[in-house]
Design an enzyme around this catalytic site. Structure first.
Site, PDB file in Angstrom:
ATOM      1  N   HIS A 105       4.922   2.837  18.069  1.00  0.00           N
ATOM      2  CA  HIS A 105       3.801   3.936  19.106  1.00  0.00           C
ATOM      3  C   HIS A 105       3.389   4.616  17.959  1.00  0.00           C
ATOM      4  CE1 HIS A 105       4.254   0.230  21.916  1.00  0.00           C
ATOM      5  NE2 HIS A 105       2.203   0.264  21.817  1.00  0.00           N
ATOM      6  N   ARG A 135      12.791  -2.274  28.481  1.00  0.00           N
ATOM      7  CA  ARG A 135      11.669  -1.319  27.435  1.00  0.00           C
ATOM      8  C   ARG A 135      11.955  -0.385  29.348  1.00  0.00           C
ATOM      9  NH1 ARG A 135       6.182  -2.736  24.845  1.00  0.00           N
ATOM     10  NH2 ARG A 135       7.221  -5.146  24.208  1.00  0.00           N
ATOM     11  N   ASN A 162       6.701   2.538   6.786  1.00  0.00           N
ATOM     12  CA  ASN A 162       5.220   1.800   6.434  1.00  0.00           C
ATOM     13  C   ASN A 162       4.137   2.160   6.679  1.00  0.00           C
ATOM     14  OD1 ASN A 162       4.715  -1.369   5.021  1.00  0.00           O
ATOM     15  ND2 ASN A 162       4.143  -1.076   7.257  1.00  0.00           N
ATOM     16  N   ASN A 195      -0.451 -15.573  25.355  1.00  0.00           N
ATOM     17  CA  ASN A 195      -0.090 -16.482  24.253  1.00  0.00           C
ATOM     18  C   ASN A 195       1.437 -17.216  24.706  1.00  0.00           C
ATOM     19  OD1 ASN A 195      -1.903 -16.642  22.851  1.00  0.00           O
ATOM     20  ND2 ASN A 195      -1.153 -15.617  21.046  1.00  0.00           N
ATOM     21  N   ARG A 196       2.260 -16.305  25.013  1.00  0.00           N
ATOM     22  CA  ARG A 196       3.926 -16.331  25.219  1.00  0.00           C
ATOM     23  C   ARG A 196       3.441 -17.568  26.835  1.00  0.00           C
ATOM     24  NH1 ARG A 196       5.425 -11.496  23.989  1.00  0.00           N
ATOM     25  NH2 ARG A 196       5.900 -11.196  26.242  1.00  0.00           N
ATOM     26  N   LYS A 253       1.861   4.646  15.329  1.00  0.00           N
ATOM     27  CA  LYS A 253       0.137   5.312  14.866  1.00  0.00           C
ATOM     28  C   LYS A 253      -0.142   6.405  16.015  1.00  0.00           C
ATOM     29  CE  LYS A 253      -1.099   0.943  15.290  1.00  0.00           C
ATOM     30  NZ  LYS A 253      -2.225   0.247  13.770  1.00  0.00           N
ATOM     31  N   GLN A 283      -6.861  -0.501  20.257  1.00  0.00           N
ATOM     32  CA  GLN A 283      -6.842  -2.049  20.603  1.00  0.00           C
ATOM     33  C   GLN A 283      -5.849  -2.340  21.630  1.00  0.00           C
ATOM     34  OE1 GLN A 283      -7.839  -6.045  18.459  1.00  0.00           O
ATOM     35  NE2 GLN A 283      -5.848  -5.767  17.805  1.00  0.00           N
ATOM     36  N   ILE A 288       0.363  -1.154  -0.541  1.00  0.00           N
ATOM     37  CA  ILE A 288      -0.105  -0.111  -0.242  1.00  0.00           C
ATOM     38  C   ILE A 288       0.713   1.418  -0.065  1.00  0.00           C
ATOM     39  CG2 ILE A 288      -2.097  -1.049   1.474  1.00  0.00           C
ATOM     40  CD1 ILE A 288      -0.972   0.182   4.305  1.00  0.00           C
ATOM     41  N   VAL A 320       8.221 -12.338  33.787  1.00  0.00           N
ATOM     42  CA  VAL A 320       7.884 -11.276  33.668  1.00  0.00           C
ATOM     43  C   VAL A 320       8.708 -10.304  34.297  1.00  0.00           C
ATOM     44  CG1 VAL A 320       5.375 -12.247  34.759  1.00  0.00           C
ATOM     45  CG2 VAL A 320       7.328 -11.237  35.809  1.00  0.00           C
ATOM     46  N   SER A 379       7.654   3.820  21.953  1.00  0.00           N
ATOM     47  CA  SER A 379       8.575   2.767  20.604  1.00  0.00           C
ATOM     48  C   SER A 379       8.395   3.523  19.788  1.00  0.00           C
ATOM     49  CB  SER A 379       7.895   1.403  20.618  1.00  0.00           C
ATOM     50  OG  SER A 379       6.223   1.219  19.930  1.00  0.00           O
TER      51      SER A 379
END
Length: 519
Positions: free
Chosen positions: A271, A452, A207, A329-330, A274, A297, A164, A343, A268
């Protein structure tokens, strides 16, 4: 000039392009695929099929139909609604439809009766090859996925392969499909990826920002009444010491009151991209009258939707690595292979900018000499200790459908905070531990330093009422859902690669030199 070809098993464009495998198991052999090919001048097209740079590149539109049927032509049912017909949008373009959220959304909308077109460069698959990563679940090629969907449901999903950021490609796609709504997932979506090195930080911003600008210009030029549904992120807000509103905040300053966009504190380069997107969309809504909904989200978990459950060829990707994997998920993968859940926290010894301090190296040495086996490094999965918003992948597709069915007004820029529950990752670890124990798993938790740049403990309270008001019926994180996720991870645990979970991305140590992956 475009050319038309049909094939029952593979796509052969040139010697530099990948041929696709034989027809999938379980789907009728009467499937055939029609492709419309056009050349594209974008230099970025090399990312579509493989990591090499072909001399020519192609945009592919694919739809599976029986071999006895002629190539489809556009019918009146595919055209825009007339003024006398209902205004409900029926034609939806899903940009990034081959990705985690995009694939589930495309199938859901198709199943609900929408005419769907996927637009994707397939670059997410290339990232896996470049970084030595792989989905926990085996995922089929996009062509086989769409053939299977057609054979199971009789529904066609168009496929446009291209970038795009190439406005010529995007223009032709918009003019060809004429969408009533565009769901925009087509961005590099990983904060760690954007912090690997300078080239990936630049790629992420180019991008994401240029791609979204092109979408905005395409809407203005070709389908001005089209509704843009853009996937944002809760990470745009950062972690302010006040409640996070849905996009806007009313403030009083020196006796005067105004409603303004909520302040953004991106953490970051991803971010930040966005945030730039949000500002560009808000401006074009005001200047051009574009209608847009920004879905900020939270962290998504899960892999199954009603549609992806229909056949193994429709299975969604399940990322558990340190670059693209999400926390829950991880954790489920770690529990499945018998490793501690890790963590970010105060349990590790942090020395300056060291990403792997002495305490972690000692832990690695312990694992290497333990009896855990080849999964010995999978425990080193870094996640947040801060509170965040979470939602099931089934709620992601539900939220998108609600936004499409209830579009913004011309000139309106709506912001919905898209999550259903808030947890700290310590709380998630506790939930996974309890669920694992019920399945007979010995689940432990350790703390590791945070690579981070962020507060590890802070106030966090984000509003999320607008989608509920539109009718969202959330799937909350229940014991049964955790059992399902853990059993899913156990089913595929032989595909776990310990090297994928070991993160090596430091916010402070990002440099100019491109990072490579050792063989």
């Amino acid at each position: 000039m475009a050319h038309l070809l049909s094939t029952s098993c593979s796509l052969k464009l040139s010697t530099s392009c990948r041929s696709y495998p034989q027809a999938l198991n379980g789907c009728p052999k009467t499937c055939s695929t029609f492709f419309t090919l056009q050349t594209s001048k974008s230099s970025f097209r090399r990312l579509v099929f493989r990591g090499e740079i072909p001399k020519r590149s192609f945009i592919v539109q694919a739809a599976a139909v029986p071999v006895t049927q002629e190539a489809p032509t556009q019918s009146s049912s595919n055209s825009h609604q007339t003024s006398g017909e209902p205004s409900k949008p029926r034609r939806v373009m899903v940009i990034g439809g081959d990705g985690y959220c995009g694939w589930a959304t495309a199938l859901h909308l198709s199943n609900k009766g929408y005419e769907v077109a996927i637009v994707d460069s397939l670059i997410r698959r290339l990232f896996d090859h470049q970084l030595g990563l792989d989905s926990l679940t085996p995922i089929s090629s996009i062509h086989n996925r769409l053939r299977c969907w057609k054979s199971l449901t009789g529904k066609t999903i168009e496929l446009h392969i291209g970038d795009i950021c190439d406005f010529e490609f995007l223009s032709e796609t918009f003019k060809s499909f004429e969408p009533d709504a565009v769901v925009h997932f087509g961005e590099q979506r990983s904060a760690p990826y954007s912090m690997i090195d300078r080239s990936r930080a630049v790629f992420t911003q180019h991008n994401n920002v240029i791609g979204t600008l092109n979408v905005l210009f395409a809407i203005k030029e070709f389908v001005e009444q089209c509704h843009l549904v853009k996937l944002g992120t809760m990470g745009e807000y950062g972690t302010p010491n006040i409640d996070i509103e849905e996009g806007y905040i009313t403030i009083t300053h020196n006796g005067r009151t105004d409603t303004l966009p909520y302040p953004k504190q991106a953490s970051s380069f991803y971010h930040l991209s966005k945030v730039h997107d949000s500002n560009n969309i808000a401006f074009t809504c005001k200047a051009w009258g574009i209608r847009a909904t920004d879905l900020n989200q939270g962290v998504v978990y899960g892999v199954r939707t009603d549609e992806t459950e229909m056949h193994e060829e429709l299975c969604n990707r399940f990322d558990y690595d340190g670059v693209f994997g999400t926390a829950l998920n991880r954790f489920c993968v770690q529990a499945a292979v018998g490793h501690p859940l890790t963590v970010y926290g105060k349990g590790g010894q942090v020395r300056g900018n060291d990403l792997v301090p002495e305490s972690i190296l000692n832990y690695v040495e312990f694992l290497e000499h333990s009896e855990i086996g080849r999964f010995s490094l999978t425990s080193l999965c870094f996640t947040f200790t801060v509170d965040q918003g979470y939602l099931d992948i089934r709620d992601t597709v539900q939220c998108v459908e609600l936004a499409i069915a209830n579009p913004a007004r011309p000139g309106e820029f709506r912001v919905f905070n898209q999550f259903t529950e808030q947890f700290s990752v310590n709380e998630l670890a506790s939930l996974v531990t309890k669920a694992g124990e019920k399945l007979g798993l010995d689940v432990k938790t350790i703390s590791v330093p945070n690579p981070r740049v962020e507060a590890e403990e802070h106030y966090y309270n984000a509003k999320h009422t607008k989608l509920i008001e539109l009718g969202l019926k959330p799937h909350l994180l229940s014991d049964s859902l955790l059992d399902s996720l853990l059993n899913f991870a156990i089913k595929f645990k032989d595909r776990v690669d310990a090297k994928q979970i070991m993160p090596d991305v430091s916010w402070r140590k990002i440099g100019v030199k491109p990072k490579t992956v050792a063989a």
